[in-house]
Design an enzyme around this catalytic site. Structure first.
Site, short mmCIF file in Angstrom:
data_model
loop_
_atom_site.label_atom_id
_atom_site.label_comp_id
_atom_site.label_asym_id
_atom_site.label_seq_id
_atom_site.Cartn_x
_atom_site.Cartn_y
_atom_site.Cartn_z
CE LYS A 1 -3.93 1.96 2.61
NZ LYS A 1 -4.79 1.81 3.82
CB SER B 1 -8.15 3.51 2.74
OG SER B 1 -7.34 2.91 3.74
CB SER C 1 -8.50 0.84 5.74
OG SER C 1 -9.24 2.04 5.68
#
Ligand SMILES: [Mg+2]
Ligand SMILES: [Zn+2]
Lengths: 95, 485, 487
Positions: free
Chosen positions: B76, B151, B175
């Protein structure tokens, strides 16, 4: 409760985010619906509840007083948007 | 060997260790598949050339004692990676290249893994659909035009689409678990303090936690064991005895007491979710677990609490993005003008909205009514869990109140977007570990997840329960590679 | 006029105003590294060379607290006879400024590390107690430089993150003189403790000065103004004087005083409103979620207590009791640790009374003239002690001693050697003196006759002549005795 445009302007000033009339109106709408939903908390009586700031049920660890970080000027200045070898540069501030 | 990218992490590790595969072959396979999958928009920054170099180096002198020997991996884009652009999905960090490495990613490289690139995410991890990213939304490999969750949407999409054998995300309010649920993958949010926050772009410091995202529970356990370390550079990192999760993993969960919180039967919950939950309870029973009804009375207050605490912390954490030291700067007539333009042009709508909320709840005259109140309710929520864990070893809930929704479906209604996190947020507020495992499909064929919540530092237990249930559930993801032309 | 001679009042028409002052002193903690990062704190380094990624607030950087700074704050608290809080909390004070990289300052708001304490001031008309409200730890900001470039402000973050102790007094001060005494006392205590070097030129000690005025006798406080960041005692005094008079003028004019932050313009010698900080007043304090509560144990505090040296107040008392010094003398000698150490070293082997006079008189004057600190004194405590003994045992006269002292100031020489080399030894041989005196009387027959006829004042003349002829070396006491006999 209702958040008016004046409040939006005030918060935008505090958070250093410029907001024009249109954006302010949109934000006021969004924030009002979010706060309507947040108001639910008022159903709870919390007078005698200890606020919780961290779930880590421990205390601060202390480090020893040693200089480990050496001169990193090149590293810290490298990413800065205004070219200068020694300093960070911002528009002139008049005090 | 064909179908390298279909292999699980454990299989890849095994094949590299037994020299059936080289790191270069594995890296090449995942890079090629990533290259063919641009339509998913899972990557923000690719680092393939470097990955090939590192794989080659690994193969020249392979250290097969490592836990992730020569395994390529994309992460990420919230983790700072040395010398590789780190954007947090934001324009304001569009050109930011860290000179340092996050502890979590460093731990991964130390075990032999190789960085392939940085994965898309909601801007500053604020979002539940990956639609707030400055770099565009991400497609869910399950179905075109479906959000991958957020997210960590780039991460969930990349794992589900097998662009990376495994990945890491961050979870502030769901997330990791929500996107895992939306893509039919496994995601673990560890106990607060388990994984170092050093070098991770901060969203809400008291809630943020990095965690593994994988195809299956075993892979997830292995990565968790790699990333969870005590770190002196993070004052909230906790020094506790960490398990060797992958070695200790067992399907024997006989007699484990699993709690079912009645408050999670929320109004308007789709029947499919209700049914999934019931099925989950049956699976748990089949594994020998004992099911106990419990109550978490303040569940309904978790989301309002979260939407005070997280924006408040974020409003302060994001004050450093001011155009002075790094990142995007808009020119201004004076310092204040420069700040206001930089932040107004550099941050997206959702981030600005949350900064505003956070600033408001901390501002003079509102602190007690909002921020302090939220901290007190947070205590009540934590107390609920503490009470529940007097009676049970873990808690079973759905991961999300619905399956993945369409891109654009909720962008104009922040509150309905926030409701996505209704089952995951309480876990962050209480600092507990939670894992989402795929457990079935809805009528449209979209995956649905179940969440297992553990006691603090009891990751091993929820991994074991997930491992046992995973076998019973026998989930199959329907991915057709529609994006590969 | 006021009956109390040190009372500071402002007179306007028929009204007398009292000035009420409270100080927020920012004292830089003496430490090697910063409060929450491992970069150095040395003064005068090249710009931005002591800046870590934490100090410059890079994404993902986190604060880790320096144990030594915590100890220093607690020690200072003990020195201020204050309550040490076993649990304290770090908060964020949020505001935007070019030299504040995080966009917030980590400080302590609700739960400071040190609570109420006190400082005793020695004023000409007696002692005065000033209450301490609190002491908390916080980060310093960087430095904005406005005069290097016409269009831009340059920022140096070397100081960003350096540990400060903010020491907040109660509004107990009433005059510029008391402020002077307070700052000096605070500095003295911290220097004894080694917790702050008190160097105001280097910015190690600055203060925000809160000033209000009220009619004499009034119990209520007036509206106060805060004068930010004043970095010398003289400027503090000037700022207070200006500000108090400004406020009195406003009141006399029937106007009200706005509570505001002001700046002292050292060139114009006036305070003015700081408009640039106008809308920055909502600091949105909240507990820093990157840090946990700071908890210290009783043992931790007790250990620090055991390391506290004798502080100025106690030392002063001891000097008065044990060495019979006057409070005035004691005060001067305890003002800093180095001076009192010097004094105690001198009196180890020499007379207290003489030593006190020589240190406070000759030595301080000479050091002052050369702009030297006591630690830089060319005359070591041992050699001063020797000089005093030479006086005491009559080897040299006080007057000769001054000559020797001057020589010693040129470089640290043993006074005995100087006396020997220059033949300055006092003449105490009665026979030699008699011969000398006989010659002087002989040379001044007429004056001797006058003396005998009753002009006794002339005795001094003869003493002077004898001393002159002896080159100042004659033992004055013996000269007196012999002269009396001979005349
Ligand atoms: Mg102040
Ligand atoms: Zn301060």
């Amino acid at each position: 409760m209702s958040i008016d445009l004046k409040t939006i302007k005030h918060i935008s000033k505090l958070s250093r985010i410029s907001v024009d009339e249109k954006k302010a109106e949109k934000l006021a709408g969004d924030l009002n619906s979010i706060f309507d939903f947040i108001e639910k908390l008022n159903e709870l009586k919390t007078d005698n509840v200890e606020p919780l700031t961290s779930v880590a049920e421990t205390t601060l660890k202390l480090r020893s007083d040693e200089v480990k970080s050496k001169n990193l000027r090149d590293q810290v200045i490298k990413n800065s948007p205004k070219e200068n070898e020694d300093y960070f540069v911002v528009p002139k501030v008049i005090e | 060997m064909s179908d390298i990218t279909k292999q699980s992490l454990s299989e890849l590790v095994e094949n590299i260790k037994s020299k059936k595969l080289s790191s270069s072959e594995v890296t090449k396979a995942f890079v090629e598949r990533s290259e063919k999958s641009k339509e998913l928009n899972a990557y923000i920054t690719e680092d393939y050339a470097n990955a090939f170099n590192k794989a080659k180096k690994f193969d020249e002198k392979p250290n097969l004692d490592l836990k992730l020997p020569g395994i390529p991996m994309a992460v990420k884009d919230l983790f700072c990676t040395k010398d590789l652009r780190t954007t947090a999905g934001s324009k304001i960090l569009n050109n930011f290249v860290p000179t340092y490495e996050s502890t979590v990613t460093q731990n991964i490289w130390n075990e032999g893994a190789i960085l392939m690139g940085k994965l898309n995410c909601d801007e500053f991890a604020m979002g539940s659909s990956n639609e707030t990213s400055f770099f565009g939304n991400v497609q869910n490999p399950i179905d075109k035009n479906l959000v991958p969750g957020g997210s960590s949407g780039g991460s969930s999409s990349a794992v589900a689409a097998q662009l990376t054998p495994i990945t890491i995300g961050t979870d502030t309010g769901g997330s990791i678990r929500q996107p895992a649920s939306f893509t039919g993958t496994v995601g673990l949010k560890p106990t607060y303090g388990s994984c170092s926050r050093y070098g991770i772009v901060a969203f809400a410091s008291s809630l943020d936690q990095a965690g593994p995202m994988a195809q299956n529970v075993k892979d997830c356990a292995l990565l968790q064991e790699v990333i969870s370390t005590y770190d002196e550079k993070d004052s909230t990192s906790i020094d506790f005895k960490r398990n060797e999760h992958s070695k200790e993993l067992t399907k024997d969960i006989k007699g484990k007491k699993i709690g079912i919180p009645k408050e999670y039967r929320v109004d308007g919950m789709p029947k499919e979710i209700e049914d999934l939950w019931k099925k989950g309870i049956e699976y748990a029973k089949d594994c020998g677990a004992e099911i106990i009804d419990i109550s978490l009375p303040h569940t309904n207050y978790a989301l309002p609490t979260y939407y005070i605490v997280a924006p408040a912390e974020a409003s302060s954490n994001l004050a450093r993005y001011d155009g002075v030291k790094y990142g995007f700067r808009a020119e201004g007539e004076n310092l204040i003008d420069m700040y206001e333009k930089t932040r107004s042009e550099g941050f997206g709508t959702e981030v600005q909205r949350r900064i505003m909320i956070g600033t408001y709840v901390l501002s003079s005259g509102y602190y007690d009514a909002y921020y302090l109140k939220a901290q007190k309710v947070r205590k009540l929520i934590k107390n609920d869990f503490d009470d529940a864990y007097e009676k049970v070893d873990a808690i079973l809930t759905p991961s999300t109140p619905s399956s993945a929704f369409k891109i654009g479906e909720k962008t104009n209604d922040p509150v309905s977007m926030y409701l996505n996190d209704i089952f995951t947020v309480p876990v962050n507020l209480a600092g507990l570990p939670g894992i989402s495992i795929p457990a079935g499909h809805d009528a449209k064929g979209y995956p649905l997840g179940l969440q297992i919540i553990g006691k603090a530092f009891d990751e091993q237990n929820i991994l074991n329960i997930a491992y046992a249930m995973e076998e019973k559930i026998n989930f199959k993801n329907n991915i057709t590679d529609w994006w590969i032309k | 006029m006021s009956k109390n001679k040190s009372e500071y009042l402002i007179n306007r028409h028929d009204n007398q105003y009292e000035v009420v002052i409270g100080l927020e002193v920012h004292a830089q903690v003496t430490s090697e590294s910063k409060l929450f990062s491992t970069s150095a704190t040395k003064f005068g380094a090249e710009p931005n060379t002591q800046v870590s990624l934490v100090d410059a607030a890079f994404p993902g950087m986190l604060p880790v607290i320096n144990e030594y700074c915590v100890k220093q704050a607690i020690k200072t608290g003990i020195g201020l006879k204050a309550k040490i809080n076993k649990k304290s909390v770090f908060d964020r004070k949020n505001y935007f400024y070019a030299d504040l990289p995080q966009g917030y300052q980590i400080s302590q708001f609700k739960d400071p590390i040190v609570g109420e304490g006190k400082v005793i001031l020695d004023m000409p008309d007696g002692q005065k107690e000033v209450g301490i409200e609190r002491l908390h730890l916080e980060q310093d900001a960087g430095k904005s430089i406005h005069d290097l470039d016409p269009k831009n402000t340059f920022v140096d973050l070397n100081r960003s993150g350096v540990a400060l102790m903010e020491i907040v007094s109660k509004p107990d001060l009433r005059s510029p003189d008391e402020v002077n005494a307070y700052i000096k006392k605070l500095r003295s205590i911290m220097r004894y403790l080694g917790t702050c070097d008190g160097n105001m030129q280097e910015g190690s000690l600055r203060a925000d000065v809160n000033v209000s005025v009220r009619k004499k006798g009034s119990k209520e406080f007036g509206t106060r103004c805060e004068i930010k960041n004043v970095n010398s005692i003289k400027f503090m005094q000037m700022a207070i004087e200006y500000e108090a008079n400004r406020q009195v003028d406003l009141i006399e004019d029937g106007q009200t005083i706005d509570q505001e932050t002001r700046l002292f313009d050292t060139k114009k010698n006036e305070t003015r409103s700081m408009r640039s900080k106008e809308d920055a007043h909502d600091y949105r304090y909240f507990p820093d979620p990157d840090l946990l509560p700071l908890v210290v144990s009783d043992d931790f505090i007790e250990k620090l207590k055991s390391e506290i040296p004798e502080l100025p107040d106690e030392k002063k008392k001891r000097f008065i009791d044990k060495f019979k010094l006057s409070p005035y003398e004691a005060n001067i000698l305890v003002s800093d640790n180095e001076t009192s150490n010097y004094f105690e070293n001198v009196i180890k082997k020499s007379d207290v009374k003489l030593a006190t006079n020589w240190i406070i008189g000759e030595l301080f004057a000479a050091l002052n003239e050369k702009n030297l600190e006591i630690t830089e004194s060319p005359i070591s405590a041992g050699n001063l002690s020797k000089l005093i003994n030479l006086i005491k045992d009559g080897t040299i006269s006080g007057k000769i001693a001054k000559t020797v002292f001057e020589q010693m100031m040129e470089g640290d020489k043993d006074p005995k050697k100087i006396v020997e080399e220059k033949g300055l030894k006092q003449e105490s041989d009665p026979k030699a003196l008699e011969a000398l005196i006989d010659k002087v009387i002989d040379d001044n027959r007429d004056k001797a006759t006058e003396y005998k006829s009753g002009k006794v004042k002339l005795f001094g003349f003869f003493v002077g002549q004898v001393m002159k002829v002896s080159g100042g070396k004659a033992n004055p006491q013996l000269v007196n005795e012999i002269l009396k006999k001979k005349l």
